[in-house]
Design a protein around this motif. Structure first.
Motif, PDB file in Angstrom:
ATOM      1  N   CYS A 188       0.863  -1.175   0.000  1.00  0.00           N
ATOM      2  CA  CYS A 188       0.000   0.000   0.000  1.00  0.00           C
ATOM      3  C   CYS A 188       0.904   1.230   0.000  1.00  0.00           C
ATOM      4  O   CYS A 188       1.387   1.652   1.060  1.00  0.00           O
ATOM      5  CB  CYS A 188      -0.916  -0.004   1.226  1.00  0.00           C
ATOM      6  N   ILE A 189       1.157   1.774  -1.176  1.00  0.00           N
ATOM      7  CA  ILE A 189       2.111   2.868  -1.315  1.00  0.00           C
ATOM      8  C   ILE A 189       1.771   3.696  -2.545  1.00  0.00           C
ATOM      9  O   ILE A 189       1.237   3.174  -3.532  1.00  0.00           O
ATOM     10  CB  ILE A 189       3.554   2.308  -1.426  1.00  0.00           C
ATOM     11  N   ASP A 190       2.065   4.974  -2.477  1.00  0.00           N
ATOM     12  CA  ASP A 190       1.901   5.865  -3.619  1.00  0.00           C
ATOM     13  C   ASP A 190       2.977   5.544  -4.655  1.00  0.00           C
ATOM     14  O   ASP A 190       4.130   5.273  -4.307  1.00  0.00           O
ATOM     15  CB  ASP A 190       2.021   7.318  -3.157  1.00  0.00           C
ATOM     16  N   LEU A 191       2.607   5.576  -5.917  1.00  0.00           N
ATOM     17  CA  LEU A 191       3.553   5.277  -6.998  1.00  0.00           C
ATOM     18  C   LEU A 191       4.828   6.094  -6.890  1.00  0.00           C
ATOM     19  O   LEU A 191       5.938   5.564  -7.075  1.00  0.00           O
ATOM     20  CB  LEU A 191       2.888   5.549  -8.354  1.00  0.00           C
ATOM     21  N   CYS A 192       4.706   7.362  -6.583  1.00  0.00           N
ATOM     22  CA  CYS A 192       5.865   8.254  -6.574  1.00  0.00           C
ATOM     23  C   CYS A 192       6.828   7.970  -5.425  1.00  0.00           C
ATOM     24  O   CYS A 192       7.922   8.542  -5.376  1.00  0.00           O
ATOM     25  CB  CYS A 192       5.407   9.707  -6.537  1.00  0.00           C
ATOM     26  N   LYS A 193       6.444   7.092  -4.509  1.00  0.00           N
ATOM     27  CA  LYS A 193       7.324   6.717  -3.405  1.00  0.00           C
ATOM     28  C   LYS A 193       7.998   5.366  -3.628  1.00  0.00           C
ATOM     29  O   LYS A 193       8.801   4.927  -2.806  1.00  0.00           O
ATOM     30  CB  LYS A 193       6.537   6.705  -2.088  1.00  0.00           C
ATOM     31  N   VAL A 194       7.665   4.726  -4.742  1.00  0.00           N
ATOM     32  CA  VAL A 194       8.308   3.458  -5.085  1.00  0.00           C
ATOM     33  C   VAL A 194       9.749   3.738  -5.489  1.00  0.00           C
ATOM     34  O   VAL A 194      10.021   4.623  -6.296  1.00  0.00           O
ATOM     35  CB  VAL A 194       7.559   2.752  -6.243  1.00  0.00           C
ATOM     36  N   GLU A 195      10.685   2.990  -4.937  1.00  0.00           N
ATOM     37  CA  GLU A 195      12.101   3.248  -5.189  1.00  0.00           C
ATOM     38  C   GLU A 195      12.668   2.451  -6.361  1.00  0.00           C
ATOM     39  O   GLU A 195      13.611   2.904  -7.013  1.00  0.00           O
ATOM     40  CB  GLU A 195      12.909   2.948  -3.916  1.00  0.00           C
ATOM     41  N   GLU A 196      12.124   1.286  -6.635  1.00  0.00           N
ATOM     42  CA  GLU A 196      12.677   0.427  -7.683  1.00  0.00           C
ATOM     43  C   GLU A 196      12.254   0.891  -9.078  1.00  0.00           C
ATOM     44  O   GLU A 196      11.284   1.645  -9.235  1.00  0.00           O
ATOM     45  CB  GLU A 196      12.223  -1.025  -7.473  1.00  0.00           C
ATOM     46  N   LYS A 197      12.987   0.377 -10.083  1.00  0.00           N
ATOM     47  CA  LYS A 197      12.624   0.616 -11.474  1.00  0.00           C
ATOM     48  C   LYS A 197      12.181  -0.704 -12.105  1.00  0.00           C
ATOM     49  O   LYS A 197      12.620  -1.785 -11.690  1.00  0.00           O
ATOM     50  CB  LYS A 197      13.806   1.200 -12.259  1.00  0.00           C
ATOM     51  N   TYR A 198      11.305  -0.603 -13.126  1.00  0.00           N
ATOM     52  CA  TYR A 198      10.731  -1.792 -13.743  1.00  0.00           C
ATOM     53  C   TYR A 198      10.789  -1.695 -15.260  1.00  0.00           C
ATOM     54  O   TYR A 198      10.808  -0.600 -15.826  1.00  0.00           O
ATOM     55  CB  TYR A 198       9.277  -1.960 -13.294  1.00  0.00           C
ATOM     56  N   GLU A 199      10.782  -2.853 -15.894  1.00  0.00           N
ATOM     57  CA  GLU A 199      10.790  -2.898 -17.358  1.00  0.00           C
ATOM     58  C   GLU A 199       9.389  -2.759 -17.936  1.00  0.00           C
ATOM     59  O   GLU A 199       9.229  -2.326 -19.078  1.00  0.00           O
ATOM     60  CB  GLU A 199      11.438  -4.197 -17.831  1.00  0.00           C
ATOM     61  N   VAL A 200       8.388  -3.137 -17.153  1.00  0.00           N
ATOM     62  CA  VAL A 200       6.988  -2.981 -17.561  1.00  0.00           C
ATOM     63  C   VAL A 200       6.192  -2.429 -16.384  1.00  0.00           C
ATOM     64  O   VAL A 200       6.345  -2.888 -15.251  1.00  0.00           O
ATOM     65  CB  VAL A 200       6.364  -4.319 -18.017  1.00  0.00           C
ATOM     66  N   ILE A 201       5.358  -1.446 -16.662  1.00  0.00           N
ATOM     67  CA  ILE A 201       4.426  -0.913 -15.662  1.00  0.00           C
ATOM     68  C   ILE A 201       3.033  -0.952 -16.268  1.00  0.00           C
ATOM     69  O   ILE A 201       2.836  -0.551 -17.420  1.00  0.00           O
ATOM     70  CB  ILE A 201       4.788   0.523 -15.245  1.00  0.00           C
ATOM     71  N   THR A 202       2.072  -1.444 -15.504  1.00  0.00           N
ATOM     72  CA  THR A 202       0.697  -1.534 -15.992  1.00  0.00           C
ATOM     73  C   THR A 202      -0.247  -0.749 -15.079  1.00  0.00           C
ATOM     74  O   THR A 202       0.007  -0.589 -13.878  1.00  0.00           O
ATOM     75  CB  THR A 202       0.225  -3.001 -16.057  1.00  0.00           C
ATOM     76  N   ALA A 203      -1.341  -0.273 -15.650  1.00  0.00           N
ATOM     77  CA  ALA A 203      -2.407   0.401 -14.901  1.00  0.00           C
ATOM     78  C   ALA A 203      -3.722  -0.010 -15.554  1.00  0.00           C
ATOM     79  O   ALA A 203      -4.130   0.552 -16.570  1.00  0.00           O
ATOM     80  CB  ALA A 203      -2.232   1.917 -14.935  1.00  0.00           C
ATOM     81  N   ILE A 204      -4.356  -1.012 -14.962  1.00  0.00           N
ATOM     82  CA  ILE A 204      -5.483  -1.692 -15.601  1.00  0.00           C
ATOM     83  C   ILE A 204      -6.844  -1.157 -15.148  1.00  0.00           C
ATOM     84  O   ILE A 204      -7.005  -0.656 -14.046  1.00  0.00           O
ATOM     85  CB  ILE A 204      -5.382  -3.203 -15.311  1.00  0.00           C
TER      86      ILE A 204
END
Length: 232
Positions: free
Chosen positions: A85-101
């Protein structure tokens, strides 16, 4: 907003969401099949249905879900999935794919959608993809607007919704009655969504739109646009 999302989590199955999501998710699965990726972040993961399937299809992929609803996150964690349970802008890692369904992007007003896309870009690896779907004007004005009552075994919900064209806003007021002993507990809240044209969406981000598909689930008219962006 989190209170509204928590209440929505309790009534999701009554709204027909569970019937629609498998159809919508197929667009995501087909797109991901054409990609090579080792990490995926699902924004607004809800109860974890999509994330669960991704974990089965791609057991070696580092997959994580985030949501602003503690209730949703608990439901996702109970499935043995990685969720926070966290705001996107506080996520520290990087990802190759991001989804918003499931029109998650439409829940953001103009100020927050600009912030959202900036944070998506910052958390995408170079060459990574952001995949989402947005509602069309037809979806807001014709498909989603109206009033109805839906009964469950021990609860029922009333929905009143309307699209205000001058403001480009869709309002949904819902009231839930849950049986507690011999009585019913009443809970109320509302959710607002915002209509954006595709050109407006493109102006919010520096990512390149590499694919767009029209989706029709309830009728012959396009109700959603399925969008794939790439960070160059």
């Amino acid at each position: 907003m989190s209170n509204a999302l928590d209440l929505y989590a309790k009534v999701e199955d009554l709204l027909g969401v569970n019937e629609v999501t498998p159809v919508l998710n197929e667009y995501y699965y087909e797109t991901l099949e054409q990609m090579t990726f080792k990490s995926l972040l699902d924004i607004g993961c809800g109860s974890g249905g999509f994330l669960e399937q991704i974990s089965k299809l791609y057991p070696n992929v580092q997959a994580k879900g985030i949501d602003l609803s503690p209730v949703m996150i608990e439901m996702t964690k109970k499935k043995g999935l990685n969720a926070e349970c966290i705001d996107l802008c506080k996520v520290e890692e990087k990802y190759e794919v991001i989804t918003a369904i499931f029109d998650m992007v439409n829940y953001l007003d103009e100020k927050n959608i600009k912030r959202f896309f900036r944070c998506v870009e910052e958390r995408l690896e170079k060459g990574g993809h952001f995949i989402c779907d947005i509602n069309t004007l037809y979806a807001f004005k014709v498909i989603a607007a109206g009033s109805f009552i839906k009964d469950g075994d021990d609860r029922f919900i009333t929905i009143d919704s309307d699209y205000v064209e001058d403001d480009g806003e869709y309002f949904m007021d819902f009231t839930l009655f849950e049986k507690v002993g011999e009585c019913f507990k009443k809970s109320q809240d509302s959710i607002t969504q915002y209509f954006y044209t595709l050109p407006e969406i493109q102006k919010f981000t520096k990512m390149r739109l590499v694919s767009r598909k029209s989706i029709s689930i309830y009728s012959h008219e396009a109700e959603k646009y399925f969008l794939v962006f790439r960070k160059m």
